[in-house]
Design an enzyme around this catalytic site. Sequence first.
Site, short mmCIF file in Angstrom:
data_model
loop_
_atom_site.label_atom_id
_atom_site.label_comp_id
_atom_site.label_asym_id
_atom_site.label_seq_id
_atom_site.Cartn_x
_atom_site.Cartn_y
_atom_site.Cartn_z
N ASP A 107 2.79 -54.36 -58.13
CA ASP A 107 2.46 -54.83 -59.03
C ASP A 107 0.90 -53.08 -59.19
OD1 ASP A 107 2.96 -55.79 -61.37
OD2 ASP A 107 2.61 -57.93 -60.70
N GLU B 23 1.54 -53.37 -66.98
CA GLU B 23 0.93 -54.03 -67.79
C GLU B 23 0.63 -53.14 -69.09
OE1 GLU B 23 -0.39 -57.88 -67.44
OE2 GLU B 23 1.10 -58.61 -65.83
N GLU C 198 8.81 -60.12 -70.40
CA GLU C 198 8.85 -61.23 -69.57
C GLU C 198 8.17 -62.05 -71.73
OE1 GLU C 198 5.73 -61.91 -66.93
OE2 GLU C 198 6.27 -63.86 -67.75
O1 KIV Z 1 3.84 -60.95 -61.03
C1 KIV Z 1 4.50 -60.77 -61.03
O2 KIV Z 1 5.29 -62.01 -60.03
C2 KIV Z 1 4.96 -60.51 -62.60
C3 KIV Z 1 6.84 -61.24 -62.60
C4 KIV Z 1 5.98 -62.55 -63.11
C5 KIV Z 1 7.38 -60.58 -63.66
O3 KIV Z 1 5.13 -59.64 -63.12
#
Ligand code: KIV
Length: 262
Positions: free
Chosen positions: A83, A114, A180
């Site tokens: 992420d 995102e 999501e």
């Molecule tokens: O950070 C995370 O766990 C996510 C999931 C909710 C898809 O982005």
Amino acid sequence: MKITVNTLHKLAAEGQKITMLTCYDASFASLLDEAGVEILLVGDSLGPVMQGIDSTLPVSEDEMAYHIRCVARGAKNALILGDMTFGAYQQSPQQAFAHAARLLQAGAHMVKLEGGAYMAETTRFLVERGVPVCSHIGLTPQFVNAFGGYRVQGRGDDGQRVLNDAKALAEAGASLIVMECVPAALAKEITETVNVPTIGIGAGVDTSGQVLVLHDMLGVYPGKKAKFVKNFMEEAGSIQGAVQAYIKAVKDKTFPSAEHTY
Ligand code: KIV
């Protein structure tokens, strides 16, 4: 077999569901990898799950790189998705590239960011420079303050906005799209429209695959449980059993069922 972007596209084209779980350390990485989970998401959910903080916003670039390095040591075959952290990619495509490069150097194979159509320019910039991108649309947890809470997105007329986001990001070169908390019918329409595998969390059964937060599906996260969460430990005798049950349920399309769907 090493899972690559090509494997994901092949699975989706063949109608085989893709499994993804979050993962933050080497031991779980090894367990999930052995079980055959295709994608390990080092999510910024590590804030709430590992650090006990109440949102994903304070998670830092250094912390993300650290957890990716841990997961990379434990995983042999799974694709590692990292992420991008709040504040480290929204300013400019150049800022995003510097952040993405750090995550890839730590061991990620793809980065997740995102945001909707306005992230298309950044997505294209990263893809052209060799960074595979997973877009995250619908309920984007880094927007919790803007959304006024963790709310379902894309209901009614708002569905067109989320569909437009998916189209713009697919066109910009995204390799994967996480959706999501969106209505199942919208997630199905998006999956049928874009030529990119989709992964749902609270998005119904008709996406190309599913993701859950590991600690939610093991029933060990003490915080609030969302409607889309299923505790796979309840019926399994072990962590390995719960992970196998999750993989089977995603692959044979019995998860998510109506009770986990908007
Ligand atoms: O950070 C995370 O766990 C996510 C999931 C909710 C898809 O982005």
